[in-house]
Design a protein around this motif. Structure first.
Motif, PDB file in Angstrom:
ATOM      1  N   ALA A  42       0.757  -1.292   0.009  1.00  0.00           N
ATOM      2  CA  ALA A  42       0.046  -0.011   0.149  1.00  0.00           C
ATOM      3  C   ALA A  42       0.732   1.386  -0.076  1.00  0.00           C
ATOM      4  CB  ALA A  42      -0.974  -0.031   1.143  1.00  0.00           C
ATOM      5  N   ALA A  43       1.969   1.288   0.749  1.00  0.00           N
ATOM      6  CA  ALA A  43       2.878   2.489   0.810  1.00  0.00           C
ATOM      7  C   ALA A  43       3.535   2.402  -0.512  1.00  0.00           C
ATOM      8  CB  ALA A  43       3.898   2.119   1.888  1.00  0.00           C
ATOM      9  N   LEU A  44       4.132   1.626  -1.169  1.00  0.00           N
ATOM     10  CA  LEU A  44       4.591   1.795  -2.290  1.00  0.00           C
ATOM     11  C   LEU A  44       3.661   2.025  -3.410  1.00  0.00           C
ATOM     12  CD1 LEU A  44       6.985  -1.630  -2.675  1.00  0.00           C
ATOM     13  CD2 LEU A  44       7.688   1.043  -2.307  1.00  0.00           C
ATOM     14  N   HIS A  45       2.599   1.676  -3.485  1.00  0.00           N
ATOM     15  CA  HIS A  45       1.313   2.128  -4.413  1.00  0.00           C
ATOM     16  C   HIS A  45       1.285   3.648  -4.269  1.00  0.00           C
ATOM     17  CE1 HIS A  45      -2.903   2.823  -5.633  1.00  0.00           C
ATOM     18  NE2 HIS A  45      -2.538   2.198  -6.677  1.00  0.00           N
ATOM     19  N   LEU A  48       4.414   5.367  -5.485  1.00  0.00           N
ATOM     20  CA  LEU A  48       5.024   5.221  -6.927  1.00  0.00           C
ATOM     21  C   LEU A  48       3.980   5.373  -8.126  1.00  0.00           C
ATOM     22  CD1 LEU A  48       7.099   2.222  -6.597  1.00  0.00           C
ATOM     23  CD2 LEU A  48       7.977   4.650  -6.316  1.00  0.00           C
ATOM     24  N   LEU A  49       2.600   5.050  -7.705  1.00  0.00           N
ATOM     25  CA  LEU A  49       1.693   5.065  -8.458  1.00  0.00           C
ATOM     26  C   LEU A  49       0.510   6.354  -8.601  1.00  0.00           C
ATOM     27  CD1 LEU A  49       1.033   1.242  -8.874  1.00  0.00           C
ATOM     28  CD2 LEU A  49       2.189   2.752 -10.227  1.00  0.00           C
TER      29      LEU A  49
END
Length: 50
Positions: A42-45, A48-49
């Motif tokens: 969830a944090a990377l989403h 980054l996205l």
């Protein structure tokens, strides 16, 4: 013949076990790993996205 009597130095069985004993259990560690991976995804989403 082996002496199977308990000695005075043996730890009591009624001692409370600490947090490290709980964390050493495989089902708990698997659960925590899954929750950690979900939080990481969830944090990377978000980073980054979005």
């Amino acid at each position: 013949m082996l002496d199977t009597t308990q000695s005075e130095a043996a730890p009591a069985q009624d001692e409370p076990r600490g947090c490290l004993f709980a964390l050493s259990q495989p089902p708990l560690m698997i659960f925590l790993a899954v929750i950690g991976c979900l939080l990481l995804m969830a944090a990377l989403h978000d980073l980054l996205l979005l």
